[in-house]
Design a protein around this motif. Structure first.
Motif, PDB file in Angstrom:
ATOM      1  N   SER A  89       2.319   1.838 135.403  1.00 26.55           N
ATOM      2  CA  SER A  89       2.763   3.192 135.046  1.00 26.55           C
ATOM      3  C   SER A  89       3.846   3.683 135.998  1.00 26.55           C
ATOM      4  O   SER A  89       4.819   4.310 135.568  1.00 26.55           O
ATOM      5  N   ASP A  90       3.674   3.411 137.285  1.00 25.01           N
ATOM      6  CA  ASP A  90       4.696   3.798 138.263  1.00 25.01           C
ATOM      7  C   ASP A  90       6.028   3.130 137.946  1.00 25.01           C
ATOM      8  O   ASP A  90       7.080   3.765 137.975  1.00 25.01           O
ATOM      9  N   HIS A  91       5.969   1.846 137.629  1.00 20.16           N
ATOM     10  CA  HIS A  91       7.189   1.099 137.301  1.00 20.16           C
ATOM     11  C   HIS A  91       7.848   1.665 136.043  1.00 20.16           C
ATOM     12  O   HIS A  91       9.060   1.892 136.013  1.00 20.16           O
ATOM     13  N   MET A  92       7.060   1.879 134.992  1.00 20.80           N
ATOM     14  CA  MET A  92       7.635   2.367 133.739  1.00 20.80           C
ATOM     15  C   MET A  92       8.300   3.726 133.930  1.00 20.80           C
ATOM     16  O   MET A  92       9.397   3.955 133.410  1.00 20.80           O
ATOM     17  N   ALA A  93       7.654   4.605 134.657  1.00 22.15           N
ATOM     18  CA  ALA A  93       8.217   5.950 134.864  1.00 22.15           C
ATOM     19  C   ALA A  93       9.565   5.865 135.568  1.00 22.15           C
ATOM     20  O   ALA A  93      10.529   6.532 135.168  1.00 22.15           O
ATOM     21  N   GLU A  94       9.638   5.040 136.588  1.00 20.43           N
ATOM     22  CA  GLU A  94      10.893   4.898 137.329  1.00 20.43           C
ATOM     23  C   GLU A  94      11.981   4.275 136.448  1.00 20.43           C
ATOM     24  O   GLU A  94      13.124   4.745 136.420  1.00 20.43           O
ATOM     25  N   GLU A  95      11.616   3.265 135.698  1.00 17.32           N
ATOM     26  CA  GLU A  95      12.569   2.594 134.816  1.00 17.32           C
ATOM     27  C   GLU A  95      13.077   3.557 133.732  1.00 17.32           C
ATOM     28  O   GLU A  95      14.265   3.554 133.400  1.00 17.32           O
ATOM     29  N   GLU A  96      12.184   4.364 133.208  1.00 18.33           N
ATOM     30  CA  GLU A  96      12.566   5.312 132.168  1.00 18.33           C
ATOM     31  C   GLU A  96      13.495   6.392 132.711  1.00 18.33           C
ATOM     32  O   GLU A  96      14.414   6.823 132.018  1.00 18.33           O
ATOM     33  N   ARG A  97      13.270   6.824 133.943  1.00 14.11           N
ATOM     34  CA  ARG A  97      14.120   7.843 134.557  1.00 14.11           C
ATOM     35  C   ARG A  97      15.482   7.286 134.953  1.00 14.11           C
ATOM     36  O   ARG A  97      16.471   8.017 134.931  1.00 14.11           O
ATOM     37  N   GLN A  98      15.532   6.032 135.349  1.00 15.16           N
ATOM     38  CA  GLN A  98      16.760   5.495 135.932  1.00 15.16           C
ATOM     39  C   GLN A  98      17.458   4.494 135.005  1.00 15.16           C
ATOM     40  O   GLN A  98      18.445   4.830 134.378  1.00 15.16           O
ATOM     41  N   GLY A  99      16.957   3.280 134.942  1.00 20.62           N
ATOM     42  CA  GLY A  99      17.653   2.209 134.228  1.00 20.62           C
ATOM     43  C   GLY A  99      17.923   2.497 132.765  1.00 20.62           C
ATOM     44  O   GLY A  99      19.033   2.290 132.273  1.00 20.62           O
ATOM     45  N   LEU A 100      16.914   2.984 132.061  1.00 24.32           N
ATOM     46  CA  LEU A 100      17.108   3.258 130.637  1.00 24.32           C
ATOM     47  C   LEU A 100      18.085   4.410 130.424  1.00 24.32           C
ATOM     48  O   LEU A 100      18.911   4.372 129.507  1.00 24.32           O
ATOM     49  N   THR A 101      18.012   5.410 131.287  1.00 20.39           N
ATOM     50  CA  THR A 101      18.951   6.527 131.210  1.00 20.39           C
ATOM     51  C   THR A 101      20.371   6.042 131.476  1.00 20.39           C
ATOM     52  O   THR A 101      21.305   6.411 130.759  1.00 20.39           O
ATOM     53  N   ASP A 102      20.545   5.204 132.501  1.00 15.81           N
ATOM     54  CA  ASP A 102      21.865   4.637 132.794  1.00 15.81           C
ATOM     55  C   ASP A 102      22.415   3.893 131.582  1.00 15.81           C
ATOM     56  O   ASP A 102      23.596   4.019 131.242  1.00 15.81           O
ATOM     57  N   PHE A 103      21.562   3.125 130.924  1.00 20.83           N
ATOM     58  CA  PHE A 103      22.004   2.370 129.749  1.00 20.83           C
ATOM     59  C   PHE A 103      22.460   3.298 128.628  1.00 20.83           C
ATOM     60  O   PHE A 103      23.514   3.093 128.027  1.00 20.83           O
ATOM     61  N   ARG A 104      21.647   4.307 128.329  1.00 16.06           N
ATOM     62  CA  ARG A 104      22.015   5.223 127.242  1.00 16.06           C
ATOM     63  C   ARG A 104      23.320   5.949 127.550  1.00 16.06           C
ATOM     64  O   ARG A 104      24.122   6.194 126.653  1.00 16.06           O
ATOM     65  N   ARG A 105      23.546   6.273 128.794  1.00 15.29           N
ATOM     66  CA  ARG A 105      24.751   7.010 129.175  1.00 15.29           C
ATOM     67  C   ARG A 105      26.001   6.146 129.214  1.00 15.29           C
ATOM     68  O   ARG A 105      27.097   6.640 128.966  1.00 15.29           O
ATOM     69  N   HIS A 106      25.871   4.870 129.557  1.00 15.58           N
ATOM     70  CA  HIS A 106      27.058   4.087 129.884  1.00 15.58           C
ATOM     71  C   HIS A 106      27.272   2.816 129.067  1.00 15.58           C
ATOM     72  O   HIS A 106      28.340   2.208 129.176  1.00 15.58           O
ATOM     73  N   ILE A 107      26.303   2.384 128.286  1.00 17.99           N
ATOM     74  CA  ILE A 107      26.444   1.158 127.502  1.00 17.99           C
ATOM     75  C   ILE A 107      26.546   1.544 126.029  1.00 17.99           C
ATOM     76  O   ILE A 107      25.704   2.284 125.518  1.00 17.99           O
ATOM     77  N   GLU A 108      27.556   1.040 125.378  1.00 15.85           N
ATOM     78  CA  GLU A 108      27.773   1.350 123.960  1.00 15.85           C
ATOM     79  C   GLU A 108      26.608   0.848 123.106  1.00 15.85           C
ATOM     80  O   GLU A 108      25.984  -0.169 123.413  1.00 15.85           O
ATOM     81  N   LEU A 109      26.368   1.553 121.999  1.00 15.81           N
ATOM     82  CA  LEU A 109      25.257   1.229 121.113  1.00 15.81           C
ATOM     83  C   LEU A 109      25.353  -0.199 120.576  1.00 15.81           C
ATOM     84  O   LEU A 109      24.333  -0.884 120.457  1.00 15.81           O
ATOM     85  N   GLU A 110      26.534  -0.681 120.289  1.00 15.43           N
ATOM     86  CA  GLU A 110      26.676  -2.047 119.761  1.00 15.43           C
ATOM     87  C   GLU A 110      26.121  -3.072 120.752  1.00 15.43           C
ATOM     88  O   GLU A 110      25.403  -4.001 120.363  1.00 15.43           O
ATOM     89  N   GLU A 111      26.439  -2.914 122.018  1.00 14.71           N
ATOM     90  CA  GLU A 111      25.908  -3.841 123.031  1.00 14.71           C
ATOM     91  C   GLU A 111      24.400  -3.658 123.185  1.00 14.71           C
ATOM     92  O   GLU A 111      23.660  -4.642 123.328  1.00 14.71           O
ATOM     93  N   ARG A 112      23.931  -2.419 123.161  1.00 14.31           N
ATOM     94  CA  ARG A 112      22.490  -2.172 123.265  1.00 14.31           C
ATOM     95  C   ARG A 112      21.752  -2.798 122.083  1.00 14.31           C
ATOM     96  O   ARG A 112      20.639  -3.305 122.235  1.00 14.31           O
ATOM     97  N   HIS A 113      22.386  -2.783 120.909  1.00 17.52           N
ATOM     98  CA  HIS A 113      21.792  -3.415 119.723  1.00 17.52           C
ATOM     99  C   HIS A 113      21.698  -4.929 119.913  1.00 17.52           C
ATOM    100  O   HIS A 113      20.654  -5.532 119.658  1.00 17.52           O
TER     101      HIS A 113
END
Length: 170
Positions: free
Chosen positions: A114-138
């Protein structure tokens, strides 16, 4: 399909399965064993998929953005977390299913995960949504679900040296 949504869906399923384990009568060891086996495989395969597909791209993103944190710090922490989760999972296997010790060991896995998921959701996933285009995320999402599907029977989990991981994927 979006890699961030795939990972979030996996996180939701992990939380749901930990909840199931809490709701099953400790005397029903067959049900506990079956649910734990499925959850253990999900946790191990999910971590392997992230290490193979998500974190190498996050490292590149961190370097490109020149974040305040040193490039790789977030990824290094995540690999350390995955090791901690694997070690906690290993601690469950030595316990009698349904026993107080087994329940405590499973609760410890839930806590570190749970600690890991919370941190990943706040940081890495947010970074991806903000900076990686949807086509690459797909494209990444397709590779991620394919990897998880190929490994649905389970994998041999092993800890990784976080610093070596960063060197190999930078």
């Amino acid at each position: 399909m979006d890699i961030t949504e795939v990972i979030l869906n996996d996180h939701h399923e992990q939380r749901r399965m930990f909840g199931m384990l809490e709701d099953i009568d400790p005397a029903d060891t067959a049900a506990l064993s079956a649910v734990w086996k499925r959850l253990r495989i999900l946790l191990e395969v999910h971590a392997a998929a992230e290490e193979k597909l998500f974190y190498p791209r996050l490292l590149k993103l961190q370097k490109d953005l020149i974040e305040q944190e040193s490039p790789g710090e977030e990824t290094e922490d995540a690999i350390h977390d995955h090791n901690e989760i694997r070690d906690a999972i290993a601690g469950v296997s030595g316990q009698v299913v349904g026993s107080t010790e087994w329940q405590r060991a499973v609760a410890h896995v839930n806590e570190v995960n749970s600690d890991h998921m919370a941190e990943e959701e706040r940081q890495g996933l947010t970074d991806f949504r903000r900076h990686i285009e949807l086509e690459e995320r797909h494209t990444m999402a397709v590779a991620f679900v394919a990897f998880e599907s190929e490994q649905a029977g389970g994998i041999a989990a092993h800890d990784r040296d976080p610093e070596q991981y960063i060197r190999e994927n930078s």
